[in-house]
Motif scaffolding. Sequence first.
Motif: not given
Length: 97
Positions: A17, A82, A85-86
Amino acid sequence: MLLAIIQTLLMVLGLVRWVVIIMIIMSWLFSFNIINGTNQFVAMIWRLVDGLTAPLLKPIRRFVPNIGGLDISPIVLFVIIFFLESLLRSWANGIYF
């Protein structure tokens, strides 16, 4: 063991990121002639950042067209990061409980 793998993957995704953010900022600075691409140090950093992000952005660019000349592939990559990662965090929470 599995928790360590998940935490390592989360760290790698965080680093990706940041590299994408650096790539976006550098491309803006190039576009507005704030930094000079002929400077050896700047060119070296750009080659590094571009070499790290190009393999991730190239497949996205094949499916996502430019919108009015604006490349939104980094935004799509952020959404994918995202999501991953979640997903990894939810797996890690399942390991603890």
